[in-house]
Motif scaffolding. Structure first.
Motif, PDB file in Angstrom:
ATOM      1  N   ASP A  45       0.647  -1.364  -0.122  1.00 50.09           N
ATOM      2  CA  ASP A  45      -0.073  -0.125   0.150  1.00 50.09           C
ATOM      3  C   ASP A  45       0.834   1.373   0.038  1.00 50.09           C
ATOM      4  OD1 ASP A  45      -2.555  -1.329   0.195  1.00 50.09           O
ATOM      5  OD2 ASP A  45      -1.923  -1.785   2.323  1.00 50.09           O
ATOM      6  N   GLY A  99       1.784   1.277   3.756  1.00 49.46           N
ATOM      7  CA  GLY A  99       0.785   2.587   3.761  1.00 49.46           C
ATOM      8  C   GLY A  99       1.628   3.928   3.621  1.00 49.46           C
ATOM      9  N   THR A 100       2.837   4.041   3.603  1.00 48.02           N
ATOM     10  CA  THR A 100       3.628   5.310   3.401  1.00 48.02           C
ATOM     11  C   THR A 100       3.567   5.791   2.115  1.00 48.02           C
ATOM     12  OG1 THR A 100       5.237   4.872   5.324  1.00 48.02           O
ATOM     13  CG2 THR A 100       5.967   6.338   3.387  1.00 48.02           C
ATOM     14  N   LYS A 101       3.250   7.305   2.037  1.00 51.71           N
ATOM     15  CA  LYS A 101       3.117   8.036   0.903  1.00 51.71           C
ATOM     16  C   LYS A 101       4.503   8.737   0.773  1.00 51.71           C
ATOM     17  CE  LYS A 101      -1.086   5.900   0.705  1.00 51.71           C
ATOM     18  NZ  LYS A 101      -1.286   4.535   0.277  1.00 51.71           N
ATOM     19  N   GLU A 155       5.374   2.858   9.160  1.00 51.50           N
ATOM     20  CA  GLU A 155       3.922   2.647   8.397  1.00 51.50           C
ATOM     21  C   GLU A 155       3.178   4.135   8.477  1.00 51.50           C
ATOM     22  OE1 GLU A 155       1.925  -0.390  10.296  1.00 51.50           O
ATOM     23  OE2 GLU A 155       3.344  -1.949   9.511  1.00 51.50           O
ATOM     24  N   HIS A 156       2.596   4.383   7.346  1.00 46.92           N
ATOM     25  CA  HIS A 156       1.407   5.492   7.166  1.00 46.92           C
ATOM     26  C   HIS A 156       2.242   6.908   7.238  1.00 46.92           C
ATOM     27  CE1 HIS A 156      -1.477   2.435   6.637  1.00 46.92           C
ATOM     28  NE2 HIS A 156      -1.045   1.741   7.751  1.00 46.92           N
ATOM     29  N   THR A 157       3.576   6.909   7.027  1.00 50.42           N
ATOM     30  CA  THR A 157       4.138   8.349   7.061  1.00 50.42           C
ATOM     31  C   THR A 157       4.074   9.033   5.593  1.00 50.42           C
ATOM     32  OG1 THR A 157       5.653   7.645   9.014  1.00 50.42           O
ATOM     33  CG2 THR A 157       6.490   9.177   7.120  1.00 50.42           C
ATOM     34  N   ASN A 213       6.394   5.797  12.659  1.00 45.87           N
ATOM     35  CA  ASN A 213       4.931   5.546  12.009  1.00 45.87           C
ATOM     36  C   ASN A 213       4.171   7.021  12.121  1.00 45.87           C
ATOM     37  OD1 ASN A 213       5.605   2.755  11.838  1.00 45.87           O
ATOM     38  ND2 ASN A 213       5.031   2.373  13.981  1.00 45.87           N
ATOM     39  N   HIS A 214       3.296   7.176  11.007  1.00 45.61           N
ATOM     40  CA  HIS A 214       2.475   8.507  10.905  1.00 45.61           C
ATOM     41  C   HIS A 214       3.226   9.697  11.154  1.00 45.61           C
ATOM     42  CE1 HIS A 214      -0.881   5.415  11.441  1.00 45.61           C
ATOM     43  NE2 HIS A 214      -0.152   4.860  12.221  1.00 45.61           N
TER      44      HIS A 214
END
Length: 340
Positions: free
Chosen positions: A209, A231-233, A248-250, A266-267
């Protein structure tokens, strides 16, 4: 592609107000939309356009109270912006999914396995011993080196280059011009003032993702792996050096640069043109403001920093207020000196 308003409402779990059989075939801004278009309204400042738009249908909040009659069919949802984003994602996915088959010329090496329903564009190159999942889209002029692994439902746009041994998870998007696995910046200074290249024998691992923007470069590890978490963009034009680990998700905005062996949690939110030195750790949920230079470890989760060198965001704002006043303070000081 053409859909009825009811079909779109069902997709978004919304309710139709008006003619549910009206058909739309395109997406547009509410202020520019014409007949056959679907628009959305989330910002109250654009509400006047709701009463003048030429759109056939508009996605609006379920709590919106109309001030005037509306000619367009309305699709009422809890969050119009999020719903429109979902619709854009479905639309883009449908366009990409329409690409199926193999265009020639293209090359696939020995012992390479590729899943069902895939697309390989013209002039794409896939090396030996690769493993590629189902529903993967590989656009023209993509290069995949030997032993590359690609998960299901991943899209690799034109001109991306993945060096040997790169691993990419499922549901990833790799945009045009991305380079994964190029050598890290490893050079050992010598006694005579020259530099000796340090071989970079690791790889890059991209988890599920992840989205990587155009012309971003992620270097392989000297040893081990450079890792991008689930989930990282990552935006366009980002440089991530060897042995960096991102959680994750950073999210990382354009023109940011992250030096070697730094670990980011993360984040986190990393704004544009941020520079981060090597061998430090950034705690979970850290926010780094635009054009900041981070020179030391951030230990506390949830920290917000800004500036170069970066420090506490609120303190930085106060410091900048004083900085802007320095010319006037200097003038006052010179006047006081003259009065002595």
């Amino acid at each position: 592609m053409e859909f009825t308003v009811q079909q779109i409402a069902d997709l978004l779990q919304g309710k139709v107000e008006g003619d549910n059989l009206v058909k739309v075939s395109t997406l547009a801004k509410i202020e520019e939309a014409q007949q056959g278009a679907l628009a959305f309204l989330s910002n109250p400042k654009y509400e006047p356009y709701l009463y003048t738009t030429g759109a056939s249908a508009v996605i609006v909040s379920e709590s919106l109270e109309l001030q005037k009659p509306v000619s367009a069919a309305l699709i009422r949802v809890a969050d119009p912006y999020s719903s429109f984003s979902t619709l854009l994602q479905y639309y883009q996915t449908a366009l990409i999914a329409s690409k199926v088959g193999v265009e020639e010329p293209s090359f696939m090496g020995e012992n390479t396995q590729i899943g069902e329903n895939h697309y390989r564009g013209a002039f794409s190159y896939i090396g030996h011993n690769c493993k590629i999942g189902n529903n993967v889209r590989i656009f023209p002029q993509v290069y995949l080196g030997d032993n590359v692994v690609i998960g299901d439902n991943t899209t690799i746009f034109a001109g991306a280059k993945l060096y040997a041994n790169t691993v990419v998870g499922s549901n990833c998007t790799i945009h045009a011009g991305v380079i994964l696995g190029s050598d890290g910046f490893g050079f050992a200074p010598q006694a005579d003032g020259s530099y000796k290249t340090v071989p970079q024998i690791g790889n890059v691992v991209i988890k599920d993702d992840v989205s990587i923007g155009a012309n971003t470069s992620i270097d392989c590890a000297t040893m081990g792996s450079t890792i991008i978490g689930k989930g990282t963009k990552i935006d366009n034009l980002v440089q991530i050096a060897h042995n960096v680990e991102i959680g994750e998700h950073t999210v990382i905005a354009a023109q940011a640069g992250i030096s070697g062996s730094t670990k980011i949690g993360n984040h986190c939110v990393i704004a544009g043109q941020v520079g981060i030195v090597g061998h430090i750790t950034i705690a979970d949920k850290t926010t780094i403001g635009a054009q900041s230079g981070v020179s030391k470890t951030v230990k506390n989760p949830g920290t917000i920093i800004q500036g170069s060198p970066a420090f506490d965001y609120k303190e930085n704002l106060r410091a900048m207020t004083v900085f802007r006043k320095l010319p006037e303070l200097q003038r006052q000081l010179e006047e006081l000196k003259g009065q002595q």
